[in-house]
Design a protein around this motif. Structure first.
Motif, PDB file in Angstrom:
ATOM      1  N   UNK A   1     -48.506  30.668 158.394  1.00 37.56           N
ATOM      2  CA  UNK A   1     -48.597  29.777 157.267  1.00 37.56           C
ATOM      3  C   UNK A   1     -50.062  29.690 156.864  1.00 37.56           C
ATOM      4  N   UNK A   2     -50.382  30.096 155.679  1.00 39.09           N
ATOM      5  CA  UNK A   2     -51.762  30.047 155.198  1.00 39.09           C
ATOM      6  C   UNK A   2     -51.861  29.007 154.098  1.00 39.09           C
ATOM      7  N   UNK A   3     -52.869  28.170 154.184  1.00 40.20           N
ATOM      8  CA  UNK A   3     -53.071  27.134 153.181  1.00 40.20           C
ATOM      9  C   UNK A   3     -54.497  27.197 152.671  1.00 40.20           C
ATOM     10  N   UNK A   4     -54.682  26.706 151.467  1.00 37.06           N
ATOM     11  CA  UNK A   4     -56.034  26.604 150.932  1.00 37.06           C
ATOM     12  C   UNK A   4     -56.564  25.215 151.252  1.00 37.06           C
ATOM     13  N   UNK A   5     -57.877  25.124 151.457  1.00 38.11           N
ATOM     14  CA  UNK A   5     -58.462  23.827 151.776  1.00 38.11           C
ATOM     15  C   UNK A   5     -58.383  22.912 150.564  1.00 38.11           C
TER      16      UNK A   5
ATOM     17  N   UNK B   1     -58.757  26.986 158.848  1.00 42.68           N
ATOM     18  CA  UNK B   1     -57.997  27.321 160.056  1.00 42.68           C
ATOM     19  C   UNK B   1     -57.510  26.091 160.824  1.00 42.68           C
ATOM     20  N   UNK B   2     -58.265  25.012 160.813  1.00 45.32           N
ATOM     21  CA  UNK B   2     -57.854  23.794 161.511  1.00 45.32           C
ATOM     22  C   UNK B   2     -56.606  23.207 160.851  1.00 45.32           C
TER      23      UNK B   2
ATOM     24  N   UNK C   1     -53.535  25.388 161.636  1.00 43.38           N
ATOM     25  CA  UNK C   1     -52.981  25.147 162.972  1.00 43.38           C
ATOM     26  C   UNK C   1     -52.224  23.822 162.999  1.00 43.38           C
ATOM     27  N   UNK C   2     -52.794  22.798 162.396  1.00 42.35           N
ATOM     28  CA  UNK C   2     -52.160  21.486 162.351  1.00 42.35           C
ATOM     29  C   UNK C   2     -50.816  21.552 161.622  1.00 42.35           C
ATOM     30  N   UNK C   3     -50.779  22.199 160.486  1.00 36.49           N
ATOM     31  CA  UNK C   3     -49.532  22.316 159.727  1.00 36.49           C
ATOM     32  C   UNK C   3     -48.498  23.151 160.477  1.00 36.49           C
ATOM     33  N   UNK C   4     -48.937  24.163 161.199  1.00 38.71           N
ATOM     34  CA  UNK C   4     -48.016  24.965 162.007  1.00 38.71           C
ATOM     35  C   UNK C   4     -47.371  24.123 163.098  1.00 38.71           C
ATOM     36  N   UNK C   5     -48.167  23.294 163.760  1.00 37.74           N
ATOM     37  CA  UNK C   5     -47.637  22.400 164.783  1.00 37.74           C
ATOM     38  C   UNK C   5     -46.665  21.382 164.213  1.00 37.74           C
ATOM     39  N   UNK C   6     -46.994  20.845 163.049  1.00 40.58           N
ATOM     40  CA  UNK C   6     -46.102  19.890 162.400  1.00 40.58           C
ATOM     41  C   UNK C   6     -44.785  20.545 161.997  1.00 40.58           C
TER      42      UNK C   6
END
Length: 64
Positions: A1-5, A14-15, A18-23
């Protein structure tokens, strides 16, 4: 999952990624547990009251 800041500069954070992947993993696990609980509720709800009373009444006592 790639997101823009959130800054809008087009960089990948990247932080946040990772957070969104865990959620997302937690949301999927919650969905599975909720479906299981709903199935168990429907099963228990379908058991006649007299059957559940007899089951509880004639269970052997728990050993200490």
């Amino acid at each position: 999952m790639r997101t823009q800041s959130m800054g809008g500069n087009g960089e990948i954070d990247p932080v946040e990624d990772v957070l969104l992947g865990g959620l997302e993993q937690l949301a999927q696990k919650t969905h599975v547990i909720t479906r299981w609980a709903d199935e168990m509720y429907e099963f228990v709800k379908s058991v006649p009251q007299s059957a559940s009373f007899l089951l509880v009444t004639f269970l052997p006592p728990l050993a200490d």
